[in-house]
Design an enzyme around this catalytic site. Structure first.
Site, PDB file in Angstrom:
ATOM      1  N   LYS A 124      -0.172  14.668 -54.346  1.00  0.00           N
ATOM      2  CA  LYS A 124      -1.121  15.661 -53.850  1.00  0.00           C
ATOM      3  C   LYS A 124      -1.127  16.893 -54.749  1.00  0.00           C
ATOM      4  O   LYS A 124      -2.189  17.383 -55.145  1.00  0.00           O
ATOM      5  CB  LYS A 124      -0.779  16.070 -52.411  1.00  0.00           C
ATOM      6  N   ASP A 142      -4.587  16.373 -48.011  1.00  0.00           N
ATOM      7  CA  ASP A 142      -3.607  17.068 -47.172  1.00  0.00           C
ATOM      8  C   ASP A 142      -3.899  16.761 -45.701  1.00  0.00           C
ATOM      9  O   ASP A 142      -4.707  15.879 -45.396  1.00  0.00           O
ATOM     10  CB  ASP A 142      -3.635  18.573 -47.446  1.00  0.00           C
TER      11      ASP A 142
END
Length: 214
Positions: A124, A142
């Site tokens: 991420k 997320d």
């Protein structure tokens, strides 16, 4: 889990997002690729607002890997002690800074694999850096994007990897660059986890969420 929306509906959703905010920006303060990496790594299980407050003074004195090493572990911890898990995060910042100095001449690599090899940097974080600094259409999933993807039907999936692939597969190419920012901001301010603000949502007529709060 919601069903997958069709291509034309997804295109209309992102046309509306674009119309309201053509150039969405991330909310983490940074001045270069290095401070962006550090800020995103620090943001795990923390708010952007909290990270920005902590890094304002930190980046004023340490905006390169070497300056961060010169500041030292104790100095980093003192600056970020208001952030959750600050001790481990400070250690990761020092370790990744050392690697950048030793292996990359103090520069941040623009490779996902190289970024993910840095301590405290997962997929991420790597995707955020690739997207925000190098304008690569990487999708950083997320909690907000995972919720939006499933709740709306834009990119349903049982885990973040599936949601990431479905964003890449189903969102039109001309909206890929800013897709994750539009979704994050929508999830942060409109389609919140509890009591989503459906009455003011610009895509409520297209969204598959059954429990709309109108």
């Amino acid at each position: 889990m919601a069903k997958q929306l069709d291509y034309n509906t997804i295109r209309e959703i992102f046309r509306r997002f674009h119309a309201v905010d053509p150039e969405p920006k991330g909310e983490l303060d940074h001045t270069n690729a290095y401070t962006l990496v550090v800020a995103v790594a620090l943001s795990a299980q923390a708010t952007d607002k909290g990270v920005n407050k902590a890094t304002r003074d930190l980046f004023a004195v340490a905006d390169t890997p070497q300056k961060m090493l010169d500041l030292g572990l104790d100095g980093v911890m003192e600056h970020i002690k208001t952030i959750g898990l600050f001790r481990q995060k400070a250690k990761n910042v020092i370790k990744l800074s050392q690697i950048l100095v030793d292996e990359y001449g103090g520069e941040v690599p623009n490779s996902r694999a190289a970024l993910q090899s840095l301590p405290g940097v997962g997929r991420k974080t790597a995707n955020v850096v690739l997207n925000m600094w190098w304008s690569y259409p990487a999708q950083a999933v997320d909690t907000h994007i995972f919720r939006i993807g499933n709740r709306t039907g834009i990119a349903p999936g049982k885990d973040v990897d599936v949601v990431e692939r479905r964003i890449e597969d189903h969102i039109p190419a001309d909206y890929q660059l800013h897709a994750h920012h539009w979704m994050i901001l929508h999830g942060r301010y409109v389609c919140v986890a509890r009591k989503p603000k459906c009455a003011t949502c610009i895509i409520r007529d297209l969204c598959l969420f059954e429990d709309k709060t109108l």
